[in-house]
Scaffold this active site. Structure first.
Site, PDB file in Angstrom:
ATOM      1  N   LYS A  10       6.270  -4.009   2.196  1.00  0.00           N
ATOM      2  CA  LYS A  10       5.913  -3.052   3.231  1.00  0.00           C
ATOM      3  C   LYS A  10       4.457  -3.230   3.621  1.00  0.00           C
ATOM      4  O   LYS A  10       3.619  -3.727   2.860  1.00  0.00           O
ATOM      5  CB  LYS A  10       6.168  -1.610   2.778  1.00  0.00           C
ATOM      6  CG  LYS A  10       5.377  -1.161   1.536  1.00  0.00           C
ATOM      7  CD  LYS A  10       3.959  -0.690   1.821  1.00  0.00           C
ATOM      8  CE  LYS A  10       3.232  -0.254   0.570  1.00  0.00           C
ATOM      9  NZ  LYS A  10       1.766  -0.050   0.786  1.00  0.00           N
ATOM     10  N   GLY A  99      -0.938  -6.168  -4.634  1.00  0.00           N
ATOM     11  CA  GLY A  99      -1.504  -6.556  -3.351  1.00  0.00           C
ATOM     12  C   GLY A  99      -1.434  -5.504  -2.273  1.00  0.00           C
ATOM     13  O   GLY A  99      -1.748  -5.786  -1.115  1.00  0.00           O
ATOM     14  N   GLY A 103       5.136  -4.398  -4.098  1.00  0.00           N
ATOM     15  CA  GLY A 103       6.036  -5.364  -4.707  1.00  0.00           C
ATOM     16  C   GLY A 103       6.728  -4.834  -5.945  1.00  0.00           C
ATOM     17  O   GLY A 103       7.933  -5.045  -6.136  1.00  0.00           O
ATOM     18  N   ALA A 106       9.277  -2.350  -4.835  1.00  0.00           N
ATOM     19  CA  ALA A 106      10.416  -3.050  -4.239  1.00  0.00           C
ATOM     20  C   ALA A 106      11.369  -3.550  -5.323  1.00  0.00           C
ATOM     21  O   ALA A 106      12.594  -3.422  -5.207  1.00  0.00           O
ATOM     22  CB  ALA A 106       9.929  -4.207  -3.379  1.00  0.00           C
ATOM     23  N   ASP A 138       6.516   4.844  -3.702  1.00  0.00           N
ATOM     24  CA  ASP A 138       6.904   3.848  -2.707  1.00  0.00           C
ATOM     25  C   ASP A 138       8.337   3.344  -2.884  1.00  0.00           C
ATOM     26  O   ASP A 138       8.849   2.617  -2.026  1.00  0.00           O
ATOM     27  CB  ASP A 138       5.955   2.637  -2.764  1.00  0.00           C
ATOM     28  CG  ASP A 138       4.564   2.954  -2.242  1.00  0.00           C
ATOM     29  OD1 ASP A 138       4.400   3.995  -1.575  1.00  0.00           O
ATOM     30  OD2 ASP A 138       3.644   2.159  -2.509  1.00  0.00           O
TER      31      ASP A 138
END
Length: 307
Positions: A10, A99, A103, A106, A138
């Site tokens: 994202k 980053g 990630g 996810a 997230d």
């Protein structure tokens, strides 16, 4: 039998950060945008919950129960009363680690979907979203994908209309940034500026109407002008070299640039696919980043590829 799930990274096209709450979190107006750069998580029947990882950042991915993919598998099993879950999870990593592109979140979302399919559980989406929110702020968006406004800690989602495809470039920095550290630096900078950092000092953020209109209209120029990230000053304070990366991408023709989430990945919005390829090439040649990837979005959330 095995199940492979692809899950997107994202970028936050808007990240409005409220003041520090008593519970240690911040209210957010977080416009998530899912892009085609993504990880793949493969779940295979096994003994216990085990992990392996491949890809550019595999060496820094934890392979114990601190990994959100492992935690997701155990949480799903517990929810369904499975006392001894048996699954091996392999993460094919393409999303930068630490980053600012979610990630780890996810991979947690992908593991929920992969284990649910592997174990034949047919868990309703609403329940998966509740479990995802337990894993992290997230994770629910990684399940849904597309574009969505996240409120609260980012886990309360509202899907947003998008009028077309947008082309992005992501410049990957050496090393990561700790999300909690970036939020602490945001609070420190606010206190230093004299505005205060608590939720009584900082107005609760809301989505920018101009940004929402640009998304709905598919207007890349208007979206570039509306990109905003309240954590960017903090990320730049902790990693000043990111300013050189942002400058290099803009000078290469990007219409808009910002630090992605808590950083240190930098995101650039390009006019079209050809422009994105040119910006990525210029960033690779600039020496200001470790790698640069051209991609596009929005794309769906965690999706089963095959079994």
């Amino acid at each position: 039998m095995s199940v492979t799930v692809r899950v997107p990274a994202k970028v936050n096209v808007q990240l409005g950060v409220g003041g520090l709450r008593a519970d240690g979190f911040h209210d957010l107006a977080n416009v998530f945008f899912a892009v085609a750069l993504g990880d793949e998580v493969t779940a295979t029947a096994g003994t216990g919950v085990t992990l392996t990882c491949s890809g550019p950042d595999a060496a820094v991915v934890p392979l114990d129960d601190s990994n959100l993919a492992a935690r997701a598998a155990r949480l799903l099993a517990t929810h369904h009363g499975i006392a001894d879950p048996g699954v091996h999870l392999h993460i094919a990593k393409a999303i930068p680690v630490a980053g600012g592109m979610a990630g780890g979140s996810a991979d947690g979302a992908a593991a929920l979907v992969a284990c649910d399919a592997l174990w034949g559980l047919d868990t309703p989406l609403d329940t998966l979203l509740e479990l995802a929110a337990e894993l992290g702020s997230d994770v629910p968006f990684a399940l849904l994908g597309g574009v969505a406004l996240g409120r609260g800690r980012g886990e309360i989602l509202e899907a947003l209309p998008v009028g077309g495809t947008f082309h992005w470039v992501f410049a990957v920095a050496d090393g990561g940034l700790s999300t909690p550290a970036v939020f602490r630096e945001c609070d420190r900078l606010r206190d230093e500026a004299g505005t205060g950092s608590s939720d009584t000092d900082v107005t609760t953020p809301d989505a920018d109407p101009a940004l929402l209109a640009a998304l709905a209209d598919g207007d890349v120029v208007a979206l570039a002008e509306a990109l905003a990230n309240d954590l960017q000053p903090a990320a730049l304070s902790l990693r000043p070299a990111l300013a050189d990366t942002l400058r290099a991408g803009t000078e290469a023709g990007a219409l808009g640039a910002l630090v992605s989430g808590s950083g240190p990945t930098c995101a650039f919005l390009a006019k079209d696919a050809d422009a994105a390829a040119a910006v990525a090439a210029a960033l690779r040649a600039s020496g200001t980043c470790r790698a640069a990837h051209a991609t596009y979005g929005p794309v769906p959330g965690a999706s089963v590829l095959g079994s």
